[in-house]
Design a protein around this motif. Sequence first.
Motif, mmCIF file in Angstrom:
data_model
loop_
_atom_site.group_PDB
_atom_site.id
_atom_site.type_symbol
_atom_site.label_atom_id
_atom_site.label_comp_id
_atom_site.label_asym_id
_atom_site.label_seq_id
_atom_site.Cartn_x
_atom_site.Cartn_y
_atom_site.Cartn_z
ATOM 1 N N GLN A 144 -11.377 1.609 -9.454
ATOM 2 C CA GLN A 144 -10.112 1.020 -9.872
ATOM 3 C C GLN A 144 -10.288 -0.460 -10.223
ATOM 4 O O GLN A 144 -9.801 -0.921 -11.250
ATOM 5 C CB GLN A 144 -9.071 1.172 -8.765
ATOM 6 C CG GLN A 144 -7.753 0.545 -9.157
ATOM 7 C CD GLN A 144 -6.633 0.965 -8.230
ATOM 8 O OE1 GLN A 144 -6.622 0.608 -7.064
ATOM 9 N NE2 GLN A 144 -5.716 1.743 -8.749
ATOM 10 N N GLN A 196 0.823 -1.208 0.000
ATOM 11 C CA GLN A 196 0.000 0.000 0.000
ATOM 12 C C GLN A 196 0.859 1.261 0.000
ATOM 13 O O GLN A 196 0.705 2.131 -0.846
ATOM 14 C CB GLN A 196 -0.866 -0.035 1.251
ATOM 15 C CG GLN A 196 -1.809 1.115 1.385
ATOM 16 C CD GLN A 196 -2.791 0.873 2.516
ATOM 17 O OE1 GLN A 196 -2.593 0.002 3.357
ATOM 18 N NE2 GLN A 196 -3.858 1.639 2.539
ATOM 19 N N GLU A 198 -3.544 -2.658 -2.379
ATOM 20 C CA GLU A 198 -3.867 -1.229 -2.423
ATOM 21 C C GLU A 198 -2.706 -0.403 -2.958
ATOM 22 O O GLU A 198 -2.261 0.537 -2.296
ATOM 23 C CB GLU A 198 -4.194 -0.747 -1.013
ATOM 24 C CG GLU A 198 -5.368 -1.477 -0.437
ATOM 25 C CD GLU A 198 -6.503 -0.546 -0.137
ATOM 26 O OE1 GLU A 198 -6.605 0.486 -0.836
ATOM 27 O OE2 GLU A 198 -7.260 -0.843 0.755
ATOM 28 N N SER A 237 -3.327 3.595 -3.086
ATOM 29 C CA SER A 237 -4.111 4.324 -2.086
ATOM 30 C C SER A 237 -3.401 5.585 -1.612
ATOM 31 O O SER A 237 -4.024 6.492 -1.104
ATOM 32 C CB SER A 237 -4.443 3.429 -0.905
ATOM 33 O OG SER A 237 -3.271 3.072 -0.229
ATOM 34 N N THR A 295 -8.107 -3.742 -3.655
ATOM 35 C CA THR A 295 -8.313 -2.299 -3.721
ATOM 36 C C THR A 295 -9.598 -1.892 -3.021
ATOM 37 O O THR A 295 -10.579 -2.620 -3.021
ATOM 38 C CB THR A 295 -8.320 -1.795 -5.186
ATOM 39 O OG1 THR A 295 -8.659 -0.420 -5.200
ATOM 40 C CG2 THR A 295 -9.290 -2.551 -6.050
#
Lengths: 240, 310
Positions: free
Chosen positions: B267, B150, B232, B235, B262
């Motif tokens: 997305q 992430q 992710e 993000s 996600t």
Amino acid sequence: MENNTKIGEHTSQRYNAELEALRERVLTMGGVVERQCQLALESLVKGNAELASQVAGGDYEVNDLEVKICDQCTDILARRQPAAGDLRMIVAIIRMVANLERIGDEASKIGRKARKLADAPDRHAYIAEPLHLGKEVSEMLRGALDAFARLDVQSAIEIIARDPEIDREFKSLNRLLISHIMEQPQRVKNMLRINSCARALERIGDHAVNLCEEVVYLVRGADVRHLSVEEIKQRYQPRA
Amino acid sequence: MDSPKALNSLSSAAGENVMDTGSTQETVASEAAPRIPLDIRDHGSVGDAYETIGTPLVENAKMSARKVNVYYGDKQAITDVSLDIGRNEVIAMIGPSGCGKSTFLRTLNRMNDIIPICRVEGEFSLDGEDIYGSGQDTVLLRARVGMVFQKPNPFPKSIYENVAYGPRIHGLAHNRAEMDEIVENSLRRASLFEEVKDSLDKPGTGLSGGQQQRLCIARAIAVSPEVILMDEPCSALDPIATARIEELIDELKENYTIAIVTHSMQQAARVSQRTAYFHLGKLIEVGETKQIFTMPRHELTENYITGRFG
């Protein structure tokens, strides 16, 4: 999942309100269009030239609603990125308002012809012919709007199934008008006007069918626009 | 394979990041959150016995997971999940926080091994080969199944060294020229090379967030993985950096298999071919992405993607 197109219950209350307002406005537009059709028929049957003129020039309200509803749809698409049932609702509404607007145009067209026919001395001789067709088509339109309001696939499919009957009636009405013309060639102008009205009513029936196809899309997620009635029934009719 | 010790430090460095960015916090959060009643309408059954709707299994799968259960201590994080990751496809895993999607992703390269209280049950295979088998070298596994996290987590080294680190410890380059080539190719494939070619000796941490994330992707692909797991990945990025990563994902799927977790449904809709919806540790529905986003079959999927959870 039979009926998964509920508007409420979003985390965002404002989104709920936007979708609800949109749906209400579509029903309002449906109501206006329905009234235009009724008035058009009434002016035709009663030979009321004033009413006919009013209907002929009365599509501005429908046009205005079409623009407003499409604008609301664009706004929701841009800002909410709707998905699943919400997305289908928006897509269906965009297509429905185009059909409703055309129904409004057809009603105006009937109004224009009715104004010309109002003074015809022999109008009672042939005015009854399109009346029956008009009644049937009005019923279909009302049913289509009800089916949308209640997201009722069953009723929508029943209305779609009525279309061939409307087409048959229109054809037999045409044959009748042709024989009238052959008998009384001096009436040809008015007969052609009656024919235009019948054609407009038949088109309204087609648009009502299109509205019903959008209801099936909205609820079942399937594009049935180019399927036969039998195929639609077989695949998408809710089982009892 | 030359220096397993260094490899362990790589995985534990990554592991710390796992702890930082997700799993433990996620578990705590889900315990605190009110339980959403699980109404599995299509089956009428609620509770442990459930069936995933749609097509969780595919032919010619790159990775397969069967009957997966994962526990953090007493808490069950994943219940009876079976899912295939198709070859050269992008599969998106979506669901509310605490639904188990990240936990599931981490089982695919045994990232959960480094969490002491975590227990994983089930069968996992990569090209038909058991990845939890006793002979499986997790370091080798993580080279074949790479991961992007992430938060961009470049090593505190130069851009060049960030990318060269993996290939070096895996002995993929025999001389400086070969290494240069690997570094350049990886940076090119991560569409970062043009931006950094004149500053390869500068620290990776000096790049922008989006560039750092592309550097991490370059680092992940430098060891020629077969599968890339992304947790992710966008993000922390702005929309333009996100668009570049998504573009990259699209290009990478030609050669790699990608699984992406996600929170952005748009997305998932944009980058994936299949979408899997997780809810409270259960895999509720899997289907073609278009179908999931236009006509989901399960009410829970519909509620989630239309924003109906309160």
